[in-house]
Design an enzyme around this catalytic site. Structure first.
Site, PDB file in Angstrom:
ATOM      1  N   GLU A 117       0.635  -1.099  -0.055  1.00 23.00           N
ATOM      2  CA  GLU A 117       0.020  -0.076   0.023  1.00 23.00           C
ATOM      3  C   GLU A 117       0.816   1.265   0.117  1.00 23.00           C
ATOM      4  O   GLU A 117       1.200   1.641   1.116  1.00 23.00           O
ATOM      5  CB  GLU A 117      -0.928   0.238   1.253  1.00 23.00           C
ATOM      6  CG  GLU A 117      -1.915   1.332   1.225  1.00 23.00           C
ATOM      7  CD  GLU A 117      -2.744   1.135   2.551  1.00 23.00           C
ATOM      8  OE1 GLU A 117      -2.777   0.339   3.227  1.00 23.00           O
ATOM      9  OE2 GLU A 117      -3.857   2.273   2.782  1.00 23.00           O
ATOM     10  N   LYS A 166      -2.693  -1.976  -3.150  1.00 24.29           N
ATOM     11  CA  LYS A 166      -3.638  -0.979  -2.522  1.00 24.29           C
ATOM     12  C   LYS A 166      -3.154   0.182  -2.918  1.00 24.29           C
ATOM     13  O   LYS A 166      -2.800   0.904  -2.055  1.00 24.29           O
ATOM     14  CB  LYS A 166      -3.611  -1.500  -1.159  1.00 24.29           C
ATOM     15  CG  LYS A 166      -4.829  -0.543  -0.435  1.00 24.29           C
ATOM     16  CD  LYS A 166      -5.092  -1.096   1.027  1.00 24.29           C
ATOM     17  CE  LYS A 166      -6.116  -0.282   1.912  1.00 24.29           C
ATOM     18  NZ  LYS A 166      -6.596  -0.859   2.943  1.00 24.29           N
TER      19      LYS A 166
HETATM   20  P1  13P Z   1      -9.384   4.196   3.991  1.00 22.18           P
HETATM   21  O1  13P Z   1     -10.107   3.351   3.090  1.00 22.18           O
HETATM   22  O2  13P Z   1     -10.042   4.766   5.064  1.00 22.18           O
HETATM   23  O3  13P Z   1      -8.432   5.179   3.293  1.00 22.18           O
HETATM   24  O4  13P Z   1      -8.462   3.052   4.668  1.00 22.18           O
HETATM   25  C1  13P Z   1      -7.929   2.115   4.143  1.00 22.18           C
HETATM   26  C2  13P Z   1      -6.671   1.936   4.844  1.00 22.18           C
HETATM   27  O5  13P Z   1      -6.427   0.532   5.353  1.00 22.18           O
HETATM   28  C3  13P Z   1      -5.536   2.580   4.906  1.00 22.18           C
HETATM   29  O6  13P Z   1      -4.480   2.140   5.291  1.00 22.18           O
END
Ligand code: 13P
Length: 341
Positions: free
Chosen positions: A178, A220
């Site tokens: 991510e 992500k």
């Molecule tokens: P959000 O969808 O609120 O951005 O959170 C997703 C997430 O896991 C952020 O690390």
């Protein structure tokens, strides 16, 4: 490396019409969310809230492929003594775990951060595997502002993401990679595009250097959107077109799936954007959701810490999960949203 096992889990995480529930808010983030609904952030309240989500059986069985947990939650038991991980697994969803230790100031780079948590990670992953986790998450944070991001921040965070991913795969755990480019600033959509492109290209280069099996991971990313404070708004079609164009230029097609973060978009925006991307068609990977706020804002508000609101909160969660499931199939519409609300 157990490649077949990793690939199978990654494919399950992005199964048709299913997505990931990000319920891994750290203690300070869940306190912020609870403050907003007037609930004290005690261990029992955090347990009660997460238990109600995981006991939303329609949502969990039909629309949720996996749940990202925080360290406290993966060890917690429901009120009746059942481990919360068991509730998730019994619903047919995969338990996952956030393993990063948060974004800390990056030396010599004012206003920028490096995500920490690599020290001792191999040992922690082994423990999490034994507790039932089959995938993990590590979030790198890239902020856009005057003179930032620096190459130092992009490179250092990409390197840490790749080191984390390698440790995960060695531990038979699928890494969610991510790299989040924040939407907090006043930058326009073109700037978000340019920065995200740099970040993703650098991230995949580092993943290659660390010998990551791309078939056994899930990306992500953020969507390509203007900063929240930008005067120039973008249409749903523009966000979808730009996001897909960028991902096609940066993400190899053997990656099984891309599960977006919601990043501060409204519930309906996050759903509409995903739906519009899937409707474009011709995508080499699955696109789905890994939303925190965009799945939980509605149930949190409906619950407000009261036992008598549990059913209403579960209905709100199920509704949002169904809307996002439709979006991941390219079958959502504003009319569907209103009809079911
Ligand atoms: P959000 O969808 O609120 O951005 O959170 C997703 C997430 O896991 C952020 O690390």
């Amino acid at each position: 490396m157990m490649t077949a096992e990793l690939d199978t889990i990654a494919q399950k995480m992005v199964a048709d019409g299913k997505g990931i529930l990000a319920a891994d808010e750290s203690s300070s983030t869940i306190k912020k969310r609870f403050d907003a609904i007037g609930v004290a952030s005690t261990e029992d309240n955090r347990r009660d809230y997460r238990e109600l989500l995981f006991r939303s059986s329609e949502a969990m069985k039909k629309y949720i492929s996996g749940v990202i947990l925080f360290d406290e939650t993966i060890r917690q038991k429901a009120k009746d003594g059942t481990p919360l991980v068991t509730l998730i697994a019994e619903a047919g969803a995969i338990p996952g775990i956030k393993v990063d230790a948060g974004a800390k100031p990056l030396p010599f780079c004012p206003g920028e951060t490096i995500t920490e948590g690599l020290d001792g990670l191999a040992g922690r992953l082994k423990e999490y595997y034994d507790l039932g986790a089959r995938f993990a998450k590590w979030r790198a944070v890239i902020d856009i502002g005057a003179g930032i991001p620096s190459y130092t921040a992009i490179r250092t965070n990409a390197h840490a993401l790749a080191r984390y991913a390698a440790l995960c795969q060695e531990a038979k755990i699928v890494p969610i990679v991510e790299p989040e480019v924040l939407m907090d600033g006043d930058h326009d959509i073109a700037r978000c595009y340019e920065v995200t492109e740099f970040v993703l290209k650098e991230t995949f280069q580092e993943l290659y250097y660390q010998r990551i099996r791309l078939e056994g991971m899930v990306l992500k990313p953020n969507m390509i959107v203007p900063g929240k404070k930008s005067a120039k708004k973008a249409s749903v079609e523009e966000v979808a077109e730009k996001t897909v164009r960028l991902l096609k230029s940066c993400v190899p097609s053997v990656v099984p799936g891309i599960a977006f973060l919601s990043g501060g978009q409204s519930d309906e925006e996050a759903t509409a954007h995903l739906d519009a991307m899937v409707k474009l068609g011709g995508l080499p990977w699955k696109l789905t959701y890994s939303y925190g706020r965009a799945l939980q804002a509605a149930p949190q508000k409906a619950w407000s810490g009261k036992a008598e609101n549990v059913a209403a909160a579960q209905a709100a969660f199920t509704h949002r999960a169904r809307m996002n499931s439709l979006a991941a199939l390219g079958q959502w519409s504003a009319a569907e949203e209103k009809k079911a609300a």
